[in-house]
Design a protein around this motif. Structure first.
Motif, PDB file in Angstrom:
ATOM      1  N   ALA A 259       0.748  -1.290  -0.233  1.00 51.92           N
ATOM      2  CA  ALA A 259      -0.094   0.039   0.005  1.00 51.92           C
ATOM      3  C   ALA A 259       0.816   1.237   0.067  1.00 51.92           C
ATOM      4  CB  ALA A 259      -0.865   0.054   1.207  1.00 51.92           C
ATOM      5  N   ILE A 260       1.999   1.127   0.746  1.00 54.35           N
ATOM      6  CA  ILE A 260       2.757   2.467   0.955  1.00 54.35           C
ATOM      7  C   ILE A 260       3.262   3.009  -0.630  1.00 54.35           C
ATOM      8  CG2 ILE A 260       4.996   3.332   1.594  1.00 54.35           C
ATOM      9  CD1 ILE A 260       4.553   1.857   3.969  1.00 54.35           C
ATOM     10  N   PRO A 261       3.759   2.106  -1.374  1.00 60.10           N
ATOM     11  CA  PRO A 261       4.013   2.559  -2.617  1.00 60.10           C
ATOM     12  C   PRO A 261       2.918   3.180  -3.368  1.00 60.10           C
ATOM     13  CG  PRO A 261       5.073   0.342  -2.415  1.00 60.10           C
ATOM     14  CD  PRO A 261       3.952   0.563  -1.532  1.00 60.10           C
ATOM     15  N   LEU A 262       1.715   2.752  -3.050  1.00 53.20           N
ATOM     16  CA  LEU A 262       0.672   3.446  -3.970  1.00 53.20           C
ATOM     17  C   LEU A 262      -0.009   4.669  -3.292  1.00 53.20           C
ATOM     18  CD1 LEU A 262      -1.549   0.390  -4.395  1.00 53.20           C
ATOM     19  CD2 LEU A 262      -0.233   1.359  -6.066  1.00 53.20           C
ATOM     20  N   VAL A 263       0.029   4.941  -1.978  1.00 49.24           N
ATOM     21  CA  VAL A 263      -0.676   6.048  -1.354  1.00 49.24           C
ATOM     22  C   VAL A 263       0.371   6.750  -0.502  1.00 49.24           C
ATOM     23  CG1 VAL A 263      -2.981   5.275  -1.709  1.00 49.24           C
ATOM     24  CG2 VAL A 263      -1.733   4.840   0.215  1.00 49.24           C
ATOM     25  N   GLY A 264       1.465   6.355  -0.285  1.00 51.51           N
ATOM     26  CA  GLY A 264       2.160   6.804   0.891  1.00 51.51           C
ATOM     27  C   GLY A 264       2.043   6.225   2.521  1.00 51.51           C
ATOM     28  N   LYS A 265       3.022   6.464   3.285  1.00 52.75           N
ATOM     29  CA  LYS A 265       3.002   5.915   4.709  1.00 52.75           C
ATOM     30  C   LYS A 265       1.737   6.314   5.743  1.00 52.75           C
ATOM     31  CE  LYS A 265       5.766   4.773   8.558  1.00 52.75           C
ATOM     32  NZ  LYS A 265       7.085   4.884   9.509  1.00 52.75           N
ATOM     33  N   ALA A 266       1.570   7.598   5.626  1.00 53.00           N
ATOM     34  CA  ALA A 266       0.498   7.919   6.300  1.00 53.00           C
ATOM     35  C   ALA A 266      -0.760   7.716   6.037  1.00 53.00           C
ATOM     36  CB  ALA A 266       0.806   9.616   6.411  1.00 53.00           C
TER      37      ALA A 266
END
Length: 390
Positions: A259-266
């Protein structure tokens, strides 16, 4: 002469009586279908049960309305069948009728053009009839029309609604054509609901509609909610794959990795905890819910008091850790500060009792009991809590 007058009055009475309501055919379903084909009209069918209260109210209050009978008599072959006797049982099985009253609009081949159910007033009852009464559908199967390329917006909208639960993939394809047709028109609130219902991935054709029509959509919802939808759409498949079907536990590592590569960590962290606070209570995993809720609702001021109250209720029922319950106190207090009612004062009293604040618990339990009694509601839960605090 007297006999002639009597017959005349009887004839007039019978005519007026027949016009008191919708003119329902007194014949078999097969003959109703044949008549519909012959007259090139759709069939309206009232699928009822003899014991059904709303069915009787429709018959008494709605079918006799002048505008209703005028429209239905002019535009449909009307039929009524009790779904629990005679051929009504076969009809109920064929059309999967499980609630009463159900209203079916069929063409002469017996294909469902539209289906609706439940008691409704005259205006709504005429509205569904007008929506169903599309000349395209009198002699054609809706699916065949769609495959031939039919792009009438009313036809497509109706087809989406009719197939959303029974044939999702077909309805999704219909939605894609519908929003192409609507490209130069303002989207209504219902349109936006349909768009979001069928939108599961950025690879879906309608995702571009979602992006291009952002200004239109934000008029119906806040930009924050729009952005939440955007995040969920982008990671919906990741969410689905991160759930271990055997254990019922969400795999955090897998989720973050994808998910992080798609929308960022936060955004990924927020989305994961939002997913957990929705999913875990439904499967009864309250330990995982507790952990997720403490993170998700960390900044309580960012949330609606009613959403916080729901979380506080779950904590009052299923959480025993006093540090966690202190957080739930804040959530319940926000709801009580907004407006005291029997429910939120009871939840706050219950949390106070679990955190050892006995005096506070008594005050709010008493308040809950009094409010409930004043409003004629059940006060037994608050009464039992007061007795346990003696």
């Amino acid at each position: 002469m007297k006999k002639t007058l009597t017959l005349l009055f009887l004839f007039i009475f019978l005519i007026s009586f027949s016009q008191e309501s919708i003119n329902f055919e007194n014949t078999t379903f097969k003959e109703v279908l044949a008549k519909a084909k012959r007259e090139k009209k759709l069939i309206f069918m009232d699928a009822y049960a003899s014991w059904c209260g709303p069915c009787k109210l429709m018959e008494k209050n709605v079918f006799p309305l002048a505008a209703v009978k005028e429209y239905y008599n002019a535009n449909f072959i009307n039929a009524r069948f009790d779904m629990e006797i005679g051929e009504g049982r076969e009809i109920a099985q064929k059309y999967q009728i499980r609630s009463y009253p159900s209203f079916l609009f069929l063409n002469g081949d017996g294909d469902v053009v539209m289906k609706n159910f439940g008691y409704m007033g005259g205006e709504d009852f005429i509205a569904i009839a007008k929506e169903a009464n599309n000349p395209l559908l009198v002699n054609s199967n809706p699916k065949a029309l769609f495959e031939k390329g039919e792009s009438d917006p009313a036809f497509l909208l109706n087809m989406m609604r009719q197939n959303a639960q029974t044939d999702y993939e077909l309805a999704k394809k219909v939605s894609e054509r519908y929003f192409k047709v609507k490209k130069d028109q303002e989207l209504t609130r219902d349109d936006i609901g349909m768009l979001l219902y069928f939108l599961k991935s950025p690879s879906d054709p309608n995702y571009q509609v979602f992006k291009d029509r952002k200004a239109n959509i934000v008029k119906e919802m806040s930009e924050d909610i729009y952005n939440q939808f955007d995040v969920n759409i982008k990671i919906s498949k990741v969410m689905e794959s991160s759930l271990d079907q055997n254990t019922g536990v969400i795999n955090d590592d897998y989720f973050y990795k994808n998910a992080i590569p798609l929308v960022g960590k936060a955004e990924a962290e927020t989305a994961l905890n939002r997913m957990k606070v929705i999913y875990y209570p439904n499967v009864g995993n309250f330990k995982e819910y507790e952990k997720a809720a403490l993170i998700y609702y960390k900044n309580a001021d960012d949330f609606d008091p009613e959403e916080l109250l729901k979380a506080a209720w779950i904590f009052s029922e299923h959480v025993d850790d006093k540090i966690s319950l202190k957080k739930a106190e804040v959530w319940a207090e926000k709801s009580v500060m907004k407006s005291e009612n029997a429910e939120n004062t009871y939840i706050l009293a219950k949390i106070y009792a679990k955190t050892g604040k006995k005096d506070n618990a008594k005050i709010y339990a008493e308040m809950s009991k009094n409010i409930a009694q004043q409003q004629g509601k059940d006060s037994s839960a608050a009464t039992q809590l007061l007795q346990s605090l003696k």
